[in-house]
Motif scaffolding. Structure first.
Motif, PDB file in Angstrom:
ATOM      1  N   SER A   1       0.958  -0.818  -0.043  1.00  0.00           N
ATOM      2  CA  SER A   1       0.089  -0.470   0.261  1.00  0.00           C
ATOM      3  C   SER A   1       1.202   0.829   0.225  1.00  0.00           C
ATOM      4  O   SER A   1       0.427   1.873  -0.675  1.00  0.00           O
ATOM      5  CB  SER A   1      -0.532   0.114   1.176  1.00  0.00           C
ATOM      6  OG  SER A   1      -1.878   1.121   1.383  1.00  0.00           O
ATOM      7  N   ALA A   2       2.034   1.611   0.538  1.00  0.00           N
ATOM      8  CA  ALA A   2       2.527   2.765   0.616  1.00  0.00           C
ATOM      9  C   ALA A   2       3.365   2.611  -0.426  1.00  0.00           C
ATOM     10  O   ALA A   2       3.962   4.080  -0.884  1.00  0.00           O
ATOM     11  CB  ALA A   2       3.493   2.268   2.161  1.00  0.00           C
ATOM     12  N   LEU A   3       3.889   1.565  -0.985  1.00  0.00           N
ATOM     13  CA  LEU A   3       4.497   1.308  -2.111  1.00  0.00           C
ATOM     14  C   LEU A   3       4.140   2.180  -3.942  1.00  0.00           C
ATOM     15  O   LEU A   3       4.095   3.289  -4.306  1.00  0.00           O
ATOM     16  CB  LEU A   3       5.065   0.530  -2.980  1.00  0.00           C
ATOM     17  CG  LEU A   3       5.893  -0.034  -4.153  1.00  0.00           C
ATOM     18  CD1 LEU A   3       6.837   1.088  -4.341  1.00  0.00           C
ATOM     19  CD2 LEU A   3       6.500  -1.553  -4.848  1.00  0.00           C
ATOM     20  N   ARG A   4       2.234   1.401  -3.717  1.00  0.00           N
ATOM     21  CA  ARG A   4       1.318   2.319  -4.436  1.00  0.00           C
ATOM     22  C   ARG A   4       1.344   3.751  -4.014  1.00  0.00           C
ATOM     23  O   ARG A   4       0.624   4.027  -4.794  1.00  0.00           O
ATOM     24  CB  ARG A   4       0.309   1.226  -4.216  1.00  0.00           C
ATOM     25  CG  ARG A   4      -0.977   1.863  -4.916  1.00  0.00           C
ATOM     26  CD  ARG A   4      -2.388   1.563  -5.140  1.00  0.00           C
ATOM     27  NE  ARG A   4      -2.008  -0.123  -4.945  1.00  0.00           N
ATOM     28  CZ  ARG A   4      -3.165  -1.510  -5.099  1.00  0.00           C
ATOM     29  NH1 ARG A   4      -3.911  -1.103  -4.630  1.00  0.00           N
ATOM     30  NH2 ARG A   4      -2.601  -2.687  -5.043  1.00  0.00           N
ATOM     31  N   ARG A   5       0.741   4.440  -2.902  1.00  0.00           N
ATOM     32  CA  ARG A   5       0.401   5.944  -2.551  1.00  0.00           C
ATOM     33  C   ARG A   5       2.216   6.102  -3.088  1.00  0.00           C
ATOM     34  O   ARG A   5       1.852   7.255  -3.795  1.00  0.00           O
ATOM     35  CB  ARG A   5       0.480   5.939  -1.290  1.00  0.00           C
ATOM     36  CG  ARG A   5      -0.552   5.288  -0.531  1.00  0.00           C
ATOM     37  CD  ARG A   5      -0.899   6.129   0.515  1.00  0.00           C
ATOM     38  NE  ARG A   5       0.031   5.781   2.200  1.00  0.00           N
ATOM     39  CZ  ARG A   5      -0.231   4.637   2.423  1.00  0.00           C
ATOM     40  NH1 ARG A   5      -0.973   3.684   2.309  1.00  0.00           N
ATOM     41  NH2 ARG A   5       1.062   3.938   3.594  1.00  0.00           N
TER      42      ARG A   5
ATOM     43  N   LEU B   1       4.318   5.422  -5.897  1.00  0.00           N
ATOM     44  CA  LEU B   1       4.099   5.322  -7.132  1.00  0.00           C
ATOM     45  C   LEU B   1       2.638   6.602  -7.623  1.00  0.00           C
ATOM     46  O   LEU B   1       3.656   7.390  -8.614  1.00  0.00           O
ATOM     47  CB  LEU B   1       3.905   3.918  -7.762  1.00  0.00           C
ATOM     48  CG  LEU B   1       5.005   2.777  -7.427  1.00  0.00           C
ATOM     49  CD1 LEU B   1       4.711   1.314  -7.612  1.00  0.00           C
ATOM     50  CD2 LEU B   1       6.343   3.836  -8.212  1.00  0.00           C
ATOM     51  N   ARG B   2       1.581   6.992  -7.121  1.00  0.00           N
ATOM     52  CA  ARG B   2       1.128   7.370  -7.418  1.00  0.00           C
ATOM     53  C   ARG B   2       1.082   9.074  -7.039  1.00  0.00           C
ATOM     54  O   ARG B   2       1.218   9.788  -7.531  1.00  0.00           O
ATOM     55  CB  ARG B   2      -0.561   7.193  -6.606  1.00  0.00           C
ATOM     56  CG  ARG B   2      -1.631   7.767  -7.171  1.00  0.00           C
ATOM     57  CD  ARG B   2      -2.677   7.691  -5.962  1.00  0.00           C
ATOM     58  NE  ARG B   2      -2.823   6.558  -6.699  1.00  0.00           N
ATOM     59  CZ  ARG B   2      -4.460   6.040  -5.713  1.00  0.00           C
ATOM     60  NH1 ARG B   2      -4.888   6.297  -5.012  1.00  0.00           N
ATOM     61  NH2 ARG B   2      -4.103   4.238  -5.977  1.00  0.00           N
ATOM     62  N   ARG B   3       1.559   9.179  -6.375  1.00  0.00           N
ATOM     63  CA  ARG B   3       2.510  11.035  -6.478  1.00  0.00           C
ATOM     64  C   ARG B   3       3.825  10.770  -7.003  1.00  0.00           C
ATOM     65  O   ARG B   3       3.466  11.940  -7.637  1.00  0.00           O
ATOM     66  CB  ARG B   3       2.836  10.659  -4.745  1.00  0.00           C
ATOM     67  CG  ARG B   3       1.943  10.949  -3.810  1.00  0.00           C
ATOM     68  CD  ARG B   3       2.523  10.564  -2.380  1.00  0.00           C
ATOM     69  NE  ARG B   3       2.173  10.423  -1.296  1.00  0.00           N
ATOM     70  CZ  ARG B   3       2.157  10.556   0.521  1.00  0.00           C
ATOM     71  NH1 ARG B   3       3.403  10.705   0.972  1.00  0.00           N
ATOM     72  NH2 ARG B   3       1.368  10.307   1.462  1.00  0.00           N
ATOM     73  N   LEU B   4       4.675   9.985  -7.525  1.00  0.00           N
ATOM     74  CA  LEU B   4       5.355  10.528  -8.741  1.00  0.00           C
ATOM     75  C   LEU B   4       4.750  10.921  -9.633  1.00  0.00           C
ATOM     76  O   LEU B   4       5.141  11.622  -9.966  1.00  0.00           O
ATOM     77  CB  LEU B   4       6.274   8.945  -8.548  1.00  0.00           C
ATOM     78  CG  LEU B   4       7.225   8.891  -9.586  1.00  0.00           C
ATOM     79  CD1 LEU B   4       8.487  10.499  -9.519  1.00  0.00           C
ATOM     80  CD2 LEU B   4       8.449   7.718  -9.907  1.00  0.00           C
TER      81      LEU B   4
END
Length: 304
Positions: free
Chosen positions: A5-9, A11-14
């Protein structure tokens, strides 16, 4: 799951950041395009101005294959006549070093001979850029004029400014640029090297053209009277050894000190090394004879 979940957030911010940057660039481009369309005449007027500026920049920019650098160092490569002795080359090297050191922008000069007695290198350290108004090219021109005024002959000198990037490759430099000729036939090298050198010397954009071809050195052929030598037990090896003792570098002994080891080399007196005519009086002695020919039965003259 928490890590994913942290990785997905992240990548979304990037992705959002990249998209925002692209949209900002697009908005800036649209504003500049609208500004240009509203002032069409001004934009058209800048076109010839851009062409003039471009031509001016191309005209004044350096066009060398390798840009020149001022690292306050001048390198000199010199080659003397192939028939010159070490003593004569030593005098010429000192004259070149004195001409370089006499320049107002020279701080120190170091010179030494190379692998052979007729070639060598010199290095001139220039003063700091703040203490001088001229560059390496101006100093090189003054050194050449000074050498011409002294009437120095019998040596070819190539001076060029050292740099972090040079055209000599991994070999010893003899100039700012180097041409290498290769051939399976040695006669082609001996024939074409002088022609190419002469053609380059006629160029108006090149100076100090030199070559490392050595094909004009003098040689002396020793004619041994083998019948006479055999009667007195004088072998060709003995004659060759005697000549090497006189004109070669026969090691006589070593002198060791706490810091270095010095090699003692056998040689004839300096006055016997200047002319090959001395070989006409050269004598080879077997065991029991004298070098001066005191015993005629065991000496033989080497005829030229």
């Amino acid at each position: 799951p928490a890590g994913a979940s942290a990785l997905r957030r992240g990548l979304r911010r990037l992705s959002d950041g990249i998209e925002w940057t692209f949209e900002a660039v697009l908005r800036a481009y649209v504003r500049s395009l609208d500004h240009a369309l509203r002032r069409r005449r001004l934009v058209l007027a800048t076109l010839p101005l851009s062409l003039v500026v471009t031509v001016a920049v191309i005209t004044v920019m350096p066009k060398d294959i390798i840009p020149k650098q001022d690292v306050a160092m001048i390198v000199g490569y010199f080659r003397g006549d192939e028939t010159a002795s070490f003593q004569k080359m030593d005098a010429k090297i000192r004259a070149v070093s004195a001409a370089m050191l006499a320049d107002r922008d020279a701080e120190s000069v170091a010179a030494f001979t190379g692998d052979t007695r007729v070639e060598g290198q010199a290095f001139a350290q220039m003063t700091g850029k703040r203490d001088r108004d001229d560059g390496p090219d101006e100093m090189i021109a003054r050194v050449h004029k000074r050498l011409e005024a002294t009437g120095l002959t019998g040596v070819r000198l190539s001076l060029f400014s050292a740099g972090d990037v040079n055209g000599g490759g991994g070999r010893q430099q003899q100039g700012a640029y180097r041409f290498v000729l290769r051939s399976d036939n040695a006669e082609d090298i001996y024939s074409w090297t002088p022609r190419i050198t002469q053609a380059l010397q006629g160029s108006k954009v090149m100076t100090d053209i030199s070559t490392n071809l050595t094909d004009r050195a003098t040689a002396v052929h020793v004619d041994i009277a083998r019948d006479t030598a055999a009667r007195y037990l004088v072998t060709p090896q003995l004659i060759s050894g005697a000549l090497f003792d006189a004109y070669g570098q026969r090691s006589a002994s070593n002198i060791s000190t706490p810091l270095a080891t010095y090699h003692v080399v056998m040689e004839v007196a300096p006055r016997y090394r200047d002319s090959p005519d001395v070989l006409g009086a050269f004598r080879v002695s077997t065991s029991g004879g004298t070098a001066g020919g005191g015993t005629a039965s065991n000496t033989v003259r080497v005829t030229l």
